[in-house]
Design an enzyme around this catalytic site. Structure first.
Site, PDB file in Angstrom:
ATOM      1  N   HIS A 280      50.597  27.465  29.191  1.00  0.00           N
ATOM      2  CA  HIS A 280      51.789  27.689  28.176  1.00  0.00           C
ATOM      3  C   HIS A 280      51.704  28.833  27.451  1.00  0.00           C
ATOM      4  O   HIS A 280      52.640  29.561  27.178  1.00  0.00           O
ATOM      5  CB  HIS A 280      51.807  26.325  27.141  1.00  0.00           C
ATOM      6  CG  HIS A 280      50.893  25.861  26.636  1.00  0.00           C
ATOM      7  ND1 HIS A 280      49.803  25.224  27.343  1.00  0.00           N
ATOM      8  CD2 HIS A 280      50.406  26.146  25.296  1.00  0.00           C
ATOM      9  CE1 HIS A 280      48.900  25.035  26.530  1.00  0.00           C
ATOM     10  NE2 HIS A 280      49.127  25.875  25.367  1.00  0.00           N
TER      11      HIS A 280
ATOM     12  N   HIS B  11      34.791  47.386  44.030  1.00  0.00           N
ATOM     13  CA  HIS B  11      33.525  46.753  44.154  1.00  0.00           C
ATOM     14  C   HIS B  11      33.375  45.241  44.519  1.00  0.00           C
ATOM     15  O   HIS B  11      32.301  44.983  45.266  1.00  0.00           O
ATOM     16  CB  HIS B  11      32.683  47.164  42.966  1.00  0.00           C
ATOM     17  CG  HIS B  11      32.495  48.589  42.788  1.00  0.00           C
ATOM     18  ND1 HIS B  11      31.521  48.943  41.615  1.00  0.00           N
ATOM     19  CD2 HIS B  11      32.880  49.556  43.342  1.00  0.00           C
ATOM     20  CE1 HIS B  11      31.638  50.346  41.453  1.00  0.00           C
ATOM     21  NE2 HIS B  11      32.367  50.642  42.404  1.00  0.00           N
TER      22      HIS B  11
ATOM     23  N   ARG C 225      28.218  49.186  50.660  1.00  0.00           N
ATOM     24  CA  ARG C 225      27.171  48.463  50.231  1.00  0.00           C
ATOM     25  C   ARG C 225      27.647  47.408  49.315  1.00  0.00           C
ATOM     26  O   ARG C 225      26.771  46.482  48.953  1.00  0.00           O
ATOM     27  CB  ARG C 225      26.523  49.587  49.410  1.00  0.00           C
ATOM     28  CG  ARG C 225      27.320  50.212  48.229  1.00  0.00           C
ATOM     29  CD  ARG C 225      26.511  51.231  47.461  1.00  0.00           C
ATOM     30  NE  ARG C 225      27.457  52.094  46.704  1.00  0.00           N
ATOM     31  CZ  ARG C 225      27.856  51.937  45.460  1.00  0.00           C
ATOM     32  NH1 ARG C 225      27.358  50.897  44.811  1.00  0.00           N
ATOM     33  NH2 ARG C 225      28.347  52.481  44.708  1.00  0.00           N
TER      34      ARG C 225
END
Length: 144
Positions: A9, A98, A132
């Protein structure tokens, strides 16, 4: 892009504005509720957003509560969800780059509409860098 949106809400009014923003950008919006300002529990609406991601009904979701904290915690209970609570476009960009965030959490009582627009823009337009970061993201869904 098909995007789910839900709130409690406290986030209802901002959810309506976000719905308009997404629609104006040409996205298909799946509004998971609530349908009015009556008091509801944010865990229920974080959960349904997470389920929409997990079932692949949508590829992204936006969840809103007063602070964004509770609903992001609720959404993140689903192991497929990577919900990021963002208060700036930079946070949203980094969450995508990332962390491959698939849910954007926003606090209706904490940020203004221009920041919301910036967060949405970055969340929808920033690709995941992979590389990575991929092994780290893979670990997020594991019970480690």
């Amino acid at each position: 892009m098909k995007i789910a949106i839900s709130s409690d809400h406290a986030g209802y009014e901002l959810k309506k504005e976000i719905n308009k923003i997404l629609s104006s950008l040409g996205h298909e919006v799946i509004d998971l509720g609530p349908e009015n300002l009556e008091s509801v529990d944010y865990p229920d609406y974080g959960k349904v957003a997470g389920e929409a991601i997990a079932s692949e009904q949508v590829s992204r979701a936006i969840v809103v509560c007063g602070s964004g904290i509770g609903i992001s915690i609720a959404a993140n209970r689903n192991p497929v969800v990577r919900a990021a609570l963002c208060t700036s476009g930079l946070m949203a960009r980094l969450a995508r780059q990332h962390n491959d965030a698939n849910v954007l959490a926003l606090g209706a009582r904490l940020i203004g509409i221009e920041t919301v627009k910036d967060c949405i823009h970055e969340f929808l337009n920033t690709p995941f860098e992979g590389g990575r970061h991929q092994r780290r993201v893979d670990k997020l869904s594991q019970n480690v």
